[in-house]
Design a protein around this motif. Sequence first.
Motif, PDB file in Angstrom:
ATOM      1  N   ILE A 102       0.852  -1.189   0.000  1.00 44.91           N
ATOM      2  CA  ILE A 102       0.000   0.000   0.000  1.00 44.91           C
ATOM      3  C   ILE A 102       0.885   1.235   0.000  1.00 44.91           C
ATOM      4  O   ILE A 102       1.769   1.384   0.848  1.00 44.91           O
ATOM      5  CB  ILE A 102      -0.932   0.026   1.241  1.00 44.91           C
ATOM      6  N   TYR A 103       0.659   2.114  -0.967  1.00 45.18           N
ATOM      7  CA  TYR A 103       1.429   3.358  -1.063  1.00 45.18           C
ATOM      8  C   TYR A 103       0.451   4.520  -1.053  1.00 45.18           C
ATOM      9  O   TYR A 103      -0.503   4.546  -1.848  1.00 45.18           O
ATOM     10  CB  TYR A 103       2.262   3.369  -2.337  1.00 45.18           C
ATOM     11  N   LEU A 104       0.666   5.464  -0.140  1.00 38.86           N
ATOM     12  CA  LEU A 104      -0.259   6.577   0.044  1.00 38.86           C
ATOM     13  C   LEU A 104       0.438   7.920  -0.172  1.00 38.86           C
ATOM     14  O   LEU A 104       1.606   8.083   0.175  1.00 38.86           O
ATOM     15  CB  LEU A 104      -0.831   6.573   1.474  1.00 38.86           C
ATOM     16  N   ILE A 105      -0.295   8.901  -0.703  1.00 42.61           N
ATOM     17  CA  ILE A 105       0.152  10.289  -0.649  1.00 42.61           C
ATOM     18  C   ILE A 105      -0.087  10.753   0.783  1.00 42.61           C
ATOM     19  O   ILE A 105      -1.215  10.755   1.263  1.00 42.61           O
ATOM     20  CB  ILE A 105      -0.637  11.183  -1.632  1.00 42.61           C
ATOM     21  N   HIS A 106       0.967  11.133   1.484  1.00 39.84           N
ATOM     22  CA  HIS A 106       0.883  11.387   2.924  1.00 39.84           C
ATOM     23  C   HIS A 106       0.005  12.589   3.262  1.00 39.84           C
ATOM     24  O   HIS A 106      -0.789  12.544   4.205  1.00 39.84           O
ATOM     25  CB  HIS A 106       2.298  11.596   3.476  1.00 39.84           C
ATOM     26  N   TRP A 107       0.163  13.673   2.512  1.00 41.00           N
ATOM     27  CA  TRP A 107      -0.684  14.867   2.651  1.00 41.00           C
ATOM     28  C   TRP A 107      -0.897  15.454   1.260  1.00 41.00           C
ATOM     29  O   TRP A 107       0.015  15.432   0.435  1.00 41.00           O
ATOM     30  CB  TRP A 107      -0.005  15.938   3.526  1.00 41.00           C
ATOM     31  N   PRO A 108      -2.074  16.027   0.995  1.00 38.40           N
ATOM     32  CA  PRO A 108      -2.280  16.648  -0.310  1.00 38.40           C
ATOM     33  C   PRO A 108      -1.523  17.961  -0.425  1.00 38.40           C
ATOM     34  O   PRO A 108      -1.261  18.638   0.582  1.00 38.40           O
ATOM     35  CB  PRO A 108      -3.799  16.905  -0.331  1.00 38.40           C
ATOM     36  N   ALA A 109      -1.175  18.312  -1.641  1.00 35.58           N
ATOM     37  CA  ALA A 109      -0.678  19.667  -1.892  1.00 35.58           C
ATOM     38  C   ALA A 109      -1.815  20.645  -1.601  1.00 35.58           C
ATOM     39  O   ALA A 109      -2.998  20.293  -1.672  1.00 35.58           O
ATOM     40  CB  ALA A 109      -0.234  19.793  -3.350  1.00 35.58           C
ATOM     41  N   ASN A 110      -1.462  21.863  -1.264  1.00 35.08           N
ATOM     42  CA  ASN A 110      -2.493  22.885  -1.084  1.00 35.08           C
ATOM     43  C   ASN A 110      -2.014  24.204  -1.672  1.00 35.08           C
ATOM     44  O   ASN A 110      -0.849  24.353  -2.056  1.00 35.08           O
ATOM     45  CB  ASN A 110      -2.888  23.027   0.390  1.00 35.08           C
ATOM     46  N   ALA A 111      -2.922  25.184  -1.735  1.00 31.94           N
ATOM     47  CA  ALA A 111      -2.633  26.447  -2.409  1.00 31.94           C
ATOM     48  C   ALA A 111      -1.561  27.269  -1.707  1.00 31.94           C
ATOM     49  O   ALA A 111      -0.941  28.141  -2.323  1.00 31.94           O
ATOM     50  CB  ALA A 111      -3.915  27.265  -2.534  1.00 31.94           C
ATOM     51  N   LYS A 112      -1.305  26.998  -0.428  1.00 31.12           N
ATOM     52  CA  LYS A 112      -0.269  27.728   0.296  1.00 31.12           C
ATOM     53  C   LYS A 112       1.132  27.244  -0.061  1.00 31.12           C
ATOM     54  O   LYS A 112       2.107  27.944   0.193  1.00 31.12           O
ATOM     55  CB  LYS A 112      -0.471  27.586   1.807  1.00 31.12           C
ATOM     56  N   ASN A 113       1.217  26.049  -0.634  1.00 35.34           N
ATOM     57  CA  ASN A 113       2.513  25.413  -0.816  1.00 35.34           C
ATOM     58  C   ASN A 113       2.855  25.044  -2.248  1.00 35.34           C
ATOM     59  O   ASN A 113       4.007  24.739  -2.544  1.00 35.34           O
ATOM     60  CB  ASN A 113       2.590  24.176   0.071  1.00 35.34           C
ATOM     61  N   TYR A 114       1.855  25.017  -3.105  1.00 37.56           N
ATOM     62  CA  TYR A 114       2.081  24.686  -4.511  1.00 37.56           C
ATOM     63  C   TYR A 114       1.330  25.684  -5.387  1.00 37.56           C
ATOM     64  O   TYR A 114       0.151  25.961  -5.134  1.00 37.56           O
ATOM     65  CB  TYR A 114       1.604  23.271  -4.822  1.00 37.56           C
ATOM     66  N   ALA A 115       2.001  26.188  -6.402  1.00 36.23           N
ATOM     67  CA  ALA A 115       1.368  27.152  -7.306  1.00 36.23           C
ATOM     68  C   ALA A 115       0.146  26.543  -7.978  1.00 36.23           C
ATOM     69  O   ALA A 115      -0.852  27.227  -8.203  1.00 36.23           O
ATOM     70  CB  ALA A 115       2.374  27.621  -8.352  1.00 36.23           C
ATOM     71  N   ASP A 116       0.209  25.242  -8.292  1.00 35.35           N
ATOM     72  CA  ASP A 116      -0.931  24.525  -8.858  1.00 35.35           C
ATOM     73  C   ASP A 116      -1.082  23.232  -8.078  1.00 35.35           C
ATOM     74  O   ASP A 116      -0.571  22.189  -8.462  1.00 35.35           O
ATOM     75  CB  ASP A 116      -0.706  24.240 -10.345  1.00 35.35           C
ATOM     76  N   TRP A 117      -1.776  23.317  -6.946  1.00 37.98           N
ATOM     77  CA  TRP A 117      -1.857  22.162  -6.042  1.00 37.98           C
ATOM     78  C   TRP A 117      -2.599  20.998  -6.672  1.00 37.98           C
ATOM     79  O   TRP A 117      -2.245  19.837  -6.443  1.00 37.98           O
ATOM     80  CB  TRP A 117      -2.491  22.561  -4.713  1.00 37.98           C
ATOM     81  N   LYS A 118      -3.610  21.281  -7.481  1.00 37.85           N
ATOM     82  CA  LYS A 118      -4.359  20.193  -8.127  1.00 37.85           C
ATOM     83  C   LYS A 118      -3.443  19.396  -9.054  1.00 37.85           C
ATOM     84  O   LYS A 118      -3.487  18.165  -9.081  1.00 37.85           O
ATOM     85  CB  LYS A 118      -5.549  20.748  -8.907  1.00 37.85           C
TER      86      LYS A 118
END
Length: 283
Positions: A102-118
């Motif tokens: 099982i491999y998980l993305i630990h936390w999603p990107a967000n607008a405070k940290n990525y120019a294009d979090w999506k």
Amino acid sequence: MQYLRLNDGHEVPLLGFGTYKATEQEGIASVENALANGYRLIDTAAKYENEEQVGKGMILSGIPRADIIVTTKLWRENLGYAETKQAFAQSLEKLGLAYIDIYLIHWPANAKNYADWKQANADAWRAMEELQAEGKIRTIGVSNFWPEHLDALLETATVVPAINQIEFHPGYWQPEVLSYCREKGIAIESWSPLARGKVFGNPVLEAIAARHGKTVSQICLRWVIQHGVIVIPKSTSLARIVENSAIFDFELAATEMEEINTLPEMGFSGELPNIWPDRATIK
């Protein structure tokens, strides 16, 4: 042990073993002890800096690799296509494994940290889908994703996440996220099931524990799995490792479940996926 079938067809135990902060020799011994006492789902992460210890504990346990389900995670500052492939290869090497269950993305990107979090989340997910198709990962999922992050991810994903690992404990159990994921067929997995120790001394939990002849820890873990949620308590104490596994010989009444459901907020980590700390440079 009870099992839950994921949306990809794989089955996982409802009770697993967490390894957060279990490092060095203590980490190796805790994994070996957990496996010796019936645990078969082991949870780690690149950020925990103990993947090597987890791998060594697995070998020392003597339990066949095929019988062990290993989870590790992609850290939130390594999101992106190439970054994910590189981080995964490093985790695989540290664990000493040919594949990760099982491999998980630990936390999603967000607008405070990525120019294009999506796009950052989508690119990481595309890399994980490819690794799954190559047989290097059995199950792919996410951690700490809210509906807004999952909605965005599902716009481009070809594989629906099988798991969303979130903070879930008495006093903070995110019923909206639970409901959303159930509608999407995504299993919920609980981290910090004992509310960072804040459950101890709670009179409601103590009264329920006394009625069942169980500990407060066992009541909390039982409450989690009766929600149909996977739980991964962590401990380096052999006695506590054994105690945490003794939760399948009793059942909480509906009234007791509701008592716990309605406890006031306690033990919340303060970590929120849409505002995790600012980076020095936005990606």
